[in-house]
Design an enzyme around this catalytic site. Structure first.
Site, PDB file in Angstrom:
ATOM      1  N   ARG A   1      18.402   2.035  -9.114  1.00 45.52           N
ATOM      2  CA  ARG A   1      19.817   2.404  -9.226  1.00 45.52           C
ATOM      3  C   ARG A   1      20.043   3.863  -8.832  1.00 45.52           C
ATOM      4  O   ARG A   1      21.122   4.215  -8.357  1.00 45.52           O
ATOM      5  CB  ARG A   1      20.327   2.091 -10.648  1.00 45.52           C
ATOM      6  CG  ARG A   1      19.679   2.885 -11.741  1.00 45.52           C
ATOM      7  CD  ARG A   1      19.844   2.226 -13.109  1.00 45.52           C
ATOM      8  NE  ARG A   1      18.954   1.074 -13.271  1.00 45.52           N
ATOM      9  CZ  ARG A   1      18.927   0.290 -14.346  1.00 45.52           C
ATOM     10  NH1 ARG A   1      19.769   0.514 -15.351  1.00 45.52           N
ATOM     11  NH2 ARG A   1      18.093  -0.724 -14.428  1.00 45.52           N
TER      12      ARG A   1
ATOM     13  N   LYS B   1       4.364   0.976 -15.106  1.00 40.64           N
ATOM     14  CA  LYS B   1       4.363  -0.462 -15.363  1.00 40.64           C
ATOM     15  C   LYS B   1       2.986  -0.924 -15.828  1.00 40.64           C
ATOM     16  O   LYS B   1       1.982  -0.291 -15.504  1.00 40.64           O
ATOM     17  CB  LYS B   1       4.682  -1.214 -14.055  1.00 40.64           C
ATOM     18  CG  LYS B   1       6.126  -1.148 -13.602  1.00 40.64           C
ATOM     19  CD  LYS B   1       6.330  -1.933 -12.322  1.00 40.64           C
ATOM     20  CE  LYS B   1       7.774  -1.841 -11.843  1.00 40.64           C
ATOM     21  NZ  LYS B   1       8.746  -2.442 -12.761  1.00 40.64           N
TER      22      LYS B   1
HETATM   23  N1  BES Z   1      11.676  -3.137  -9.184  1.00 40.12           N
HETATM   24  C1  BES Z   1      11.922  -3.360 -10.558  1.00 40.12           C
HETATM   25  C2  BES Z   1      12.580  -4.704 -10.840  1.00 40.12           C
HETATM   26  C3  BES Z   1      11.790  -5.942 -10.525  1.00 40.12           C
HETATM   27  C4  BES Z   1      11.095  -6.600 -11.521  1.00 40.12           C
HETATM   28  C5  BES Z   1      11.787  -6.481  -9.270  1.00 40.12           C
HETATM   29  C6  BES Z   1      10.397  -7.759 -11.246  1.00 40.12           C
HETATM   30  C7  BES Z   1      11.090  -7.634  -8.988  1.00 40.12           C
HETATM   31  C8  BES Z   1      10.397  -8.279  -9.973  1.00 40.12           C
HETATM   32  C9  BES Z   1      12.828  -2.265 -11.106  1.00 40.12           C
HETATM   33  O1  BES Z   1      12.704  -1.029 -10.520  1.00 40.12           O
HETATM   34  C10 BES Z   1      12.503  -2.097 -12.550  1.00 40.12           C
HETATM   35  O2  BES Z   1      11.426  -1.695 -12.832  1.00 40.12           O
HETATM   36  N2  BES Z   1      13.457  -2.421 -13.416  1.00 40.12           N
HETATM   37  C11 BES Z   1      13.261  -2.314 -14.819  1.00 40.12           C
HETATM   38  C12 BES Z   1      14.488  -1.653 -15.414  1.00 40.12           C
HETATM   39  C13 BES Z   1      14.313  -1.200 -16.826  1.00 40.12           C
HETATM   40  C14 BES Z   1      13.292  -0.100 -16.900  1.00 40.12           C
HETATM   41  C15 BES Z   1      15.653  -0.731 -17.328  1.00 40.12           C
HETATM   42  C16 BES Z   1      13.062  -3.712 -15.365  1.00 40.12           C
HETATM   43  O3  BES Z   1      13.647  -4.665 -14.830  1.00 40.12           O
HETATM   44  O4  BES Z   1      12.291  -3.860 -16.294  1.00 40.12           O
HETATM   45 MN    MN Z   2      11.172   0.133 -11.380  1.00 43.93          MN
END
Ligand code: BES
Ligand code: MN
Ligand code: ZN
Length: 496
Positions: A347, A273
């Site tokens: 997931r 990230k």
């Molecule tokens: N934990 C994150 C989602 C999240 C984002 C929670 C902001 C709280 C605040 C999750 O694991 C994630 O990174 N999701 C990605 C999915 C994508 C890579 C398909 C996302 O939402 O960008």
């Molecule tokens: Mn994630």
């Protein structure tokens, strides 16, 4: 926080006293009596401040003349007819906020329901107390200068229903404590709360009568939790799965299953990230925290139902052992997953936990909670959690519980067309569905692991962490889901 109930109005004579006033109404009789003693000073202050009891308004009258009081605080109750249980809780929350602002540690609170309020007197007082407790929270354990003035230590609630109120308040007290537990878990940083530590805290709930089983990495490997393990393999902190059982219902009756995403820190892994805001990802275990808080609440109030909680605890980190984009893993269900993005880890964790819950407990239904996608924030902001379900009745029951508790959920669609977006040429599915409909394709992924069990997925990325402050939540971590699911379970108990 100590809360007691009394029928005696004497408590309002000294220290800090507080009361509610309905919109365009008059102060309650006990306050009118104080006003008389003060030679009409309270009435003058109300008039001078143009305080009309509107919702959200409050009035702090320091040292009213002729009385022993340090101060009298009045909180606007709005329209009494509209005060349902959650409304009364919000009043309690605003009461606590006003007392905290006045740096009061203790107070006597007149908690008689305003005329026209549909709640019974004991229920109103209990809900006010509950709201006060929920609001009276601060995660200040890492502040070396303890600011005790940020918390109320005790409140004495003055109510004609002082006999019935304690019984009505008892389950609400343990529920509020369970919300506090969930908030504490979510607020705790990743270096302190990693999977083994979280599991240990769950194990400690056995003293409340929960049965707790912890699966460690070795057992998980033997059992085939390969999707969950793949997420954790880049971390120095090994994964755990915690299973909580509460058997308060009929023997042999299929339990309700609750499954939570417990990523104690989500760096994104190799698909790392951006560093801006990454610190928030300590809260990526809010689903697991909600399940833990719920199971604690069910045990503490002796819920007459069978329930199981299954939480997948992992840390998602990049290192030489971490999974890479393009990897293919065989999940516990036997279905294969192509890992296109290591940041779509939630997931994968849930897939194995859902499979385990279904195969092991043959539950009557499954509800999972997860801070699953940033896309749910794009769709719903911080007002509603996203709800995805294969069962209309279950979805409606949860929506009703959401309205009743203020932990609101909004149903999103599922369909074949969305499911197609996670197809893959090599594996059974990929773990991302592309840029569009990100929350829905994530839910479609989960759906592949629940078979025909009635199931609901709650995406709480917008509501469980970095949450909006409300009357009853002052914290970054809201504890979202604990009160919602407790109300949902209670409704089912009462129906049975
Ligand atoms: N934990 C994150 C989602 C999240 C984002 C929670 C902001 C709280 C605040 C999750 O694991 C994630 O990174 N999701 C990605 C999915 C994508 C890579 C398909 C996302 O939402 O960008
Ligand atoms: Mn994630
Ligand atoms: Zn995540």
């Amino acid at each position: 926080m100590k809360i007691t109930f009394t029928a005696s109005k004497d408590a309002l004579q000294k220290g800090v006293a507080a009361a509610f006033m309905e919109k365009d109404g008059k102060p309650p009789a006990a306050i009118a009596a104080l006003d008389e003693e003060s030679g009409g000073q309270i009435a003058r202050a109300i008039k001078a401040a143009d305080f009309g009891g509107a919702k959200g308004a409050s009035l702090d009258i320091p040292a009213p003349a002729g009385l022993e009081l340090e101060r009298l605080i009045l909180i606007g109750a709005g329209e009494a007819e509209k005060l349902d249980a959650h409304g009364a809780e919000c009043l309690g929350g605003r009461m606590a906020a006003a007392l905290l602002k006045a740096k009061a540690e203790k107070a006597a609170v007149l908690a008689d329901a305003p005329k026209g309020c549909p709640l019974k007197a004991d229920e109103f007082a209990a809900r006010v107390a509950s709201g006060m407790m929920l609001r009276n929270y601060a995660f200040d354990k890492y502040k070396s200068e303890k600011k005790d003035d940020r918390k109320l230590t005790s409140a004495r609630l003055v109510t004609a229903a002082a006999k019935g109120a304690p019984a009505a308040f008892k389950p609400l007290r343990s529920l509020a404590e369970s919300v506090h537990l969930a908030r504490d878990l979510v607020n705790e940083p990743g270096n302190v709360l990693y999977p083994a530590v979280f599991a240990r805290k769950v194990k400690a709930l056995e003293k409340l009568g929960l049965e707790v089983e912890i699966l460690d990495e070795k057992m998980l490997r033997k059992m085939g939790f390969n999707a969950l393990l793949a997420v954790g393999q880049g971390s120095a902190n090994a994964p755990r799965v915690a299973i909580m059982k509460w058997n308060g219902g009929k023997q042999g009756e299929a339990p309700l299953a609750f499954v939570g995403k417990g990523v104690t820190f989500d760096s994104g892994g190799i698909s790392i990230k951006p560093s801006n805001g990454m610190e928030d990802m300590k809260g990526d275990m809010a689903g697991a925290a909600a399940v833990t808080g719920l199971m604690r609440a069910l045990a503490a109030r002796g819920a007459k139902i069978n329930a199981v909680g299954v939480i997948g605890l992992v840390e998602n980190m990049p290192d030489g052992k971490a999974q890479r984009p393009g990897d293919v893993v065989t999940s516990l269900s036997g279905q294969t997953i192509a890992v296109l993005n290591t940041d779509a880890e939630g997931r994968m964790v849930l897939a194995d936990c859902l499979t385990y819950a279904r195969d092991t407990f043959e539950p009557a239904l499954i509800i999972d909670l997860a801070t699953l996608t940033g896309a749910i924030l794009v769709a719903l902001g911080k007002e509603y959690a996203g709800l995805f379900s294969n069962d209309d009745e279950l979805a409606e029951d949860l929506a009703a519980a959401g309205m009743a508790t203020g932990e609101k959920v909004w149903r999103m669609p599922l369909s074949r067309a969305y499911d197609k977006m996670i197809g893959h040429d090599v594996a059974d599915m990929k773990n991302t569905g592309g840029r569009y409909a990100g929350s829905i394709t994530a839910a479609q992924f989960l759906k592949r692991y629940v078979g025909d069990t009635p199931w609901t997925h709650l995406d709480i990325a917008g509501t469980g962490m970095a949450a909006e402050k409300t009357d009853i939540n002052p914290s970054w971590a809201s504890g979202f889901g604990v009160r919602l699911l407790d109300a949902f379970v209670k409704e089912r108990e009462e129906r049975a």
